[in-house]
Design a protein around this motif. Structure first.
Motif, short mmCIF file in Angstrom:
data_model
loop_
_atom_site.label_atom_id
_atom_site.label_comp_id
_atom_site.label_asym_id
_atom_site.label_seq_id
_atom_site.Cartn_x
_atom_site.Cartn_y
_atom_site.Cartn_z
N ALA A 173 -3.28 -4.66 1.41
CA ALA A 173 -3.31 -4.37 2.76
C ALA A 173 -2.20 -4.99 3.74
O ALA A 173 -1.94 -6.01 3.24
CB ALA A 173 -4.73 -4.40 3.33
N THR A 185 -0.85 -3.15 -4.42
CA THR A 185 -2.26 -2.59 -3.91
C THR A 185 -2.70 -3.73 -3.05
O THR A 185 -3.69 -4.56 -3.44
CB THR A 185 -3.10 -2.63 -5.20
OG1 THR A 185 -3.08 -3.56 -5.90
CG2 THR A 185 -2.75 -1.14 -5.81
N GLY A 191 0.83 -1.45 -0.11
CA GLY A 191 0.12 0.08 0.11
C GLY A 191 0.69 1.24 0.02
O GLY A 191 0.12 2.50 -0.12
N ARG A 192 2.21 1.17 -0.13
CA ARG A 192 3.06 2.14 -0.11
C ARG A 192 3.79 2.30 -1.28
O ARG A 192 4.24 1.31 -1.99
CB ARG A 192 3.91 2.26 1.38
CG ARG A 192 3.22 2.34 2.65
CD ARG A 192 4.11 1.96 3.79
NE ARG A 192 5.41 2.34 3.58
CZ ARG A 192 6.55 1.92 4.26
NH1 ARG A 192 6.48 0.76 4.99
NH2 ARG A 192 7.81 2.58 4.27
N ARG A 236 3.48 0.66 -6.29
CA ARG A 236 3.10 0.26 -5.05
C ARG A 236 2.15 -1.15 -5.28
O ARG A 236 1.65 -1.33 -6.45
CB ARG A 236 2.43 1.05 -4.15
CG ARG A 236 1.20 1.67 -4.74
CD ARG A 236 0.52 2.56 -4.11
NE ARG A 236 -0.64 3.31 -4.75
CZ ARG A 236 -1.91 2.83 -4.79
NH1 ARG A 236 -2.23 1.87 -4.24
NH2 ARG A 236 -2.87 3.49 -5.74
#
Length: 270
Positions: free
Chosen positions: A94, A92, A41-42, A90
């Motif tokens: 969690a 995608t 996520g980053r 990134r």
């Protein structure tokens, strides 16, 4: 269907929602997946991706080579799994979609349960955390030494907590084989050695526990030039004279340095 789970505690893998693996071929492709999954996520900058995937020896057109590698990863995992962002890419996903981050969350829950006096819950949660490991952490990173060592240390923390819970639940005998192996692998780890001594004591093997303490004492003296720390010394005192424990948990006359106890007078006897 796009995968929703990633493994980097062992060989890098992507898993579909039904748990079946998605083929991710090629060492550099797995390295790229590992670097992205470390930061789900980053946005990971292009420079960092290039440095970690090619281990400081990038190709002439590093951004172009990285873009081609990202394209291959998207074809393997699904077009939406790796997003382009300003200055990088990134994953995608969690954090809980990545086994390493799920391991960290579960380990935190387990250690908190143990601190709260719930060893049964701690044991279940820590078992779930430890079951996520399928090999060495970050196995596909070309230079994994420092980062992997941090996660291996965290795994050892989880193992200590799991065995602490086991002893609290009265499972000393079941813990002993793994504890012995861990102490052999980490002989200077005093908290682990203390757990093994407690397991031996709780299993009714006091003589073996005393012999194990002497081995640890000698090992610390030979390798580090030190004596056992307070936890091991207090445990040694308990092992020597469990019937004479005072209110502070100490044993009268017990020598904390591993030497045989002196004669003591009790009721006029020498």
């Amino acid at each position: 269907m796009d995968p929703v789970r990633y493994r980097i505690l062992g060989t890098a893998q992507a898993l579909r929602p039904d748990g079946s693996p998605v083929p991710v071929g090629g060492a550099r492709l797995r390295a790229l997946l590992t670097v992205l999954a470390l930061r789900p996520g980053r946005t990971v900058p292009v420079r960092l991706l290039v440095d970690e995937v090619w281990d400081g020896d990038p190709p002439a057109d590093a951004p172009g080579a990285l873009q081609a590698l990202v394209g291959r990863l998207r074809r393997a995992l699904g077009a939406d799994t790796v997003a382009s962002a300003e200055g990088g890419y990134r994953l995608t996903a969690a954090p809980d979609d990545v086994d390493l981050h799920r391991f960290e969350r579960l380990t935190g829950e387990g250690t908190r349960a143990l601190a709260d006096g719930d060893p049964a819950k701690a044991a279940v949660v820590l078992d779930d955390a430890l079951a996520l490991w399928h090999g060495p952490a970050l196995a596909d990173l070309p230079d994994r030494t420092a980062e992997a060592a941090r996660w291996e240390a965290r795994r050892l923390d989880a193992l200590r907590a799991r065995h602490t819970a086991a002893l609290a639940l009265g499972h000393a005998e079941q813990s002993l084989p793994e504890l012995t192996g861990l102490c052999d692998a980490h002989p200077l780890d005093e908290p682990l050695q203390a757990l093994r001594l407690r397991a031996l004591r709780d299993a009714g093997r006091t003589a073996q526990a005393l012999a194990a303490f002497e081995d640890v004492r000698q090992l610390l003296a030979d390798r580090l030039g030190t004596d056992p720390g307070p936890e091991l010394r207090a445990l040694y005192a308990e092992l020597l004279q469990p019937e004479e424990l005072d209110g502070d948990g100490g044993a009268e006359g017990a020598d904390p340095w591993g030497r045989p106890p002196r004669s003591r007078a009790h009721g006029g006897r020498g």
